[in-house]
Design a protein around this motif. Structure first.
Motif, PDB file in Angstrom:
ATOM      1  N   TYR A 182      12.573   5.402   5.202  1.00  0.00           N
ATOM      2  CA  TYR A 182      13.397   6.674   4.684  1.00  0.00           C
ATOM      3  C   TYR A 182      14.726   6.858   4.486  1.00  0.00           C
ATOM      4  O   TYR A 182      15.312   6.173   5.462  1.00  0.00           O
ATOM      5  CB  TYR A 182      12.734   7.939   5.506  1.00  0.00           C
ATOM      6  CG  TYR A 182      11.388   8.034   5.553  1.00  0.00           C
ATOM      7  CD1 TYR A 182      10.496   8.831   4.706  1.00  0.00           C
ATOM      8  CD2 TYR A 182      10.642   7.322   6.618  1.00  0.00           C
ATOM      9  CE1 TYR A 182       9.117   8.703   4.721  1.00  0.00           C
ATOM     10  CE2 TYR A 182       9.167   7.488   6.870  1.00  0.00           C
ATOM     11  CZ  TYR A 182       8.469   8.224   5.796  1.00  0.00           C
ATOM     12  OH  TYR A 182       7.187   8.333   5.986  1.00  0.00           O
ATOM     13  N   LEU A 226      10.863  12.330   3.020  1.00  0.00           N
ATOM     14  CA  LEU A 226       9.830  12.749   2.044  1.00  0.00           C
ATOM     15  C   LEU A 226       8.928  11.445   1.625  1.00  0.00           C
ATOM     16  O   LEU A 226       9.660  10.215   1.294  1.00  0.00           O
ATOM     17  CB  LEU A 226      10.446  13.175   0.626  1.00  0.00           C
ATOM     18  CG  LEU A 226      11.021  14.620   0.937  1.00  0.00           C
ATOM     19  CD1 LEU A 226      11.767  14.908  -0.247  1.00  0.00           C
ATOM     20  CD2 LEU A 226      10.147  15.669   1.392  1.00  0.00           C
ATOM     21  N   VAL A 227       7.750  11.479   1.728  1.00  0.00           N
ATOM     22  CA  VAL A 227       6.821   9.933   1.141  1.00  0.00           C
ATOM     23  C   VAL A 227       7.329   9.605   0.031  1.00  0.00           C
ATOM     24  O   VAL A 227       7.457   8.309  -0.265  1.00  0.00           O
ATOM     25  CB  VAL A 227       5.547  10.270   1.579  1.00  0.00           C
ATOM     26  CG1 VAL A 227       4.366   9.017   1.205  1.00  0.00           C
ATOM     27  CG2 VAL A 227       5.281  10.715   2.977  1.00  0.00           C
ATOM     28  N   ASP A 228       7.367  10.374  -0.989  1.00  0.00           N
ATOM     29  CA  ASP A 228       7.746   9.963  -2.291  1.00  0.00           C
ATOM     30  C   ASP A 228       9.115   9.498  -2.366  1.00  0.00           C
ATOM     31  O   ASP A 228       9.451   8.508  -3.319  1.00  0.00           O
ATOM     32  CB  ASP A 228       7.845  11.198  -3.425  1.00  0.00           C
ATOM     33  CG  ASP A 228       6.326  11.882  -3.525  1.00  0.00           C
ATOM     34  OD1 ASP A 228       5.299  11.002  -3.234  1.00  0.00           O
ATOM     35  OD2 ASP A 228       6.072  12.764  -4.149  1.00  0.00           O
ATOM     36  N   ASP A 229       9.992   9.576  -1.804  1.00  0.00           N
ATOM     37  CA  ASP A 229      11.404   8.969  -1.390  1.00  0.00           C
ATOM     38  C   ASP A 229      11.361   7.877  -0.604  1.00  0.00           C
ATOM     39  O   ASP A 229      12.327   6.886  -0.679  1.00  0.00           O
ATOM     40  CB  ASP A 229      12.271   9.987  -1.271  1.00  0.00           C
ATOM     41  CG  ASP A 229      12.753  11.108  -2.226  1.00  0.00           C
ATOM     42  OD1 ASP A 229      12.302  10.930  -3.404  1.00  0.00           O
ATOM     43  OD2 ASP A 229      13.206  12.155  -1.843  1.00  0.00           O
ATOM     44  N   ARG A 237      10.609   4.046   0.875  1.00  0.00           N
ATOM     45  CA  ARG A 237      10.227   2.598   0.228  1.00  0.00           C
ATOM     46  C   ARG A 237       9.655   1.804   1.261  1.00  0.00           C
ATOM     47  O   ARG A 237       9.700   2.238   2.502  1.00  0.00           O
ATOM     48  CB  ARG A 237      11.375   1.950  -0.254  1.00  0.00           C
ATOM     49  CG  ARG A 237      12.268   1.613   0.931  1.00  0.00           C
ATOM     50  CD  ARG A 237      13.398   0.722   0.273  1.00  0.00           C
ATOM     51  NE  ARG A 237      14.351   0.007   1.187  1.00  0.00           N
ATOM     52  CZ  ARG A 237      14.082  -0.921   1.840  1.00  0.00           C
ATOM     53  NH1 ARG A 237      13.042  -1.742   1.576  1.00  0.00           N
ATOM     54  NH2 ARG A 237      14.788  -1.356   2.801  1.00  0.00           N
ATOM     55  N   ARG A 238       8.626   0.880   0.911  1.00  0.00           N
ATOM     56  CA  ARG A 238       7.896  -0.144   1.749  1.00  0.00           C
ATOM     57  C   ARG A 238       8.631  -1.468   1.677  1.00  0.00           C
ATOM     58  O   ARG A 238       8.318  -1.962   0.617  1.00  0.00           O
ATOM     59  CB  ARG A 238       6.494  -0.298   1.459  1.00  0.00           C
ATOM     60  CG  ARG A 238       5.784  -0.788   2.310  1.00  0.00           C
ATOM     61  CD  ARG A 238       4.177  -0.918   2.643  1.00  0.00           C
ATOM     62  NE  ARG A 238       3.554   0.210   2.541  1.00  0.00           N
ATOM     63  CZ  ARG A 238       3.422   0.976   3.633  1.00  0.00           C
ATOM     64  NH1 ARG A 238       3.790   0.564   4.935  1.00  0.00           N
ATOM     65  NH2 ARG A 238       2.954   2.120   3.721  1.00  0.00           N
TER      66      ARG A 238
END
Length: 90
Positions: free
Chosen positions: A68, A78-81, A83-84
């Motif tokens: 995050y 925010l999960v949408d923001d 990265r993996r």
């Protein structure tokens, strides 16, 4: 009376330790580690751990590995923001 933070002061002096300890991954509620920007999930985080209440450029979940961003000293959980980090990074 305390003086206001200097313009170049980092987030380590501004983010309270008690608040930092409350932050958790919104996906699995795992603990978050401070990390430099674009750090691989398995990178050593000793330097970040030496900052008692600071925030790295990212917070990486110990459980699921999502990274995050921290923008202007504010963690964006925010999960949408998130990265993996992939194996090719690092």
């Amino acid at each position: 009376m305390t003086s206001p933070p200097s313009p170049g002061a980092g987030t380590a002096q501004q983010f309270p330790t008690w608040a930092r300890e409350l932050l958790r991954c919104p996906v699995d509620h795992g603990e978050l580690d401070d990390a430099p920007l674009n750090a691989p999930v398995d990178a050593p985080l000793e330097a970040a751990a030496q900052r008692p209440s600071g925030l790295g450029a990212e917070l990486i979940c110990r459980t699921c590995g999502l990274a995050y961003p921290v923008i202007d000293g504010i963690p964006v959980l925010l999960v949408d923001d998130a990265r993996r980090p992939g194996p090719q990074e690092g």
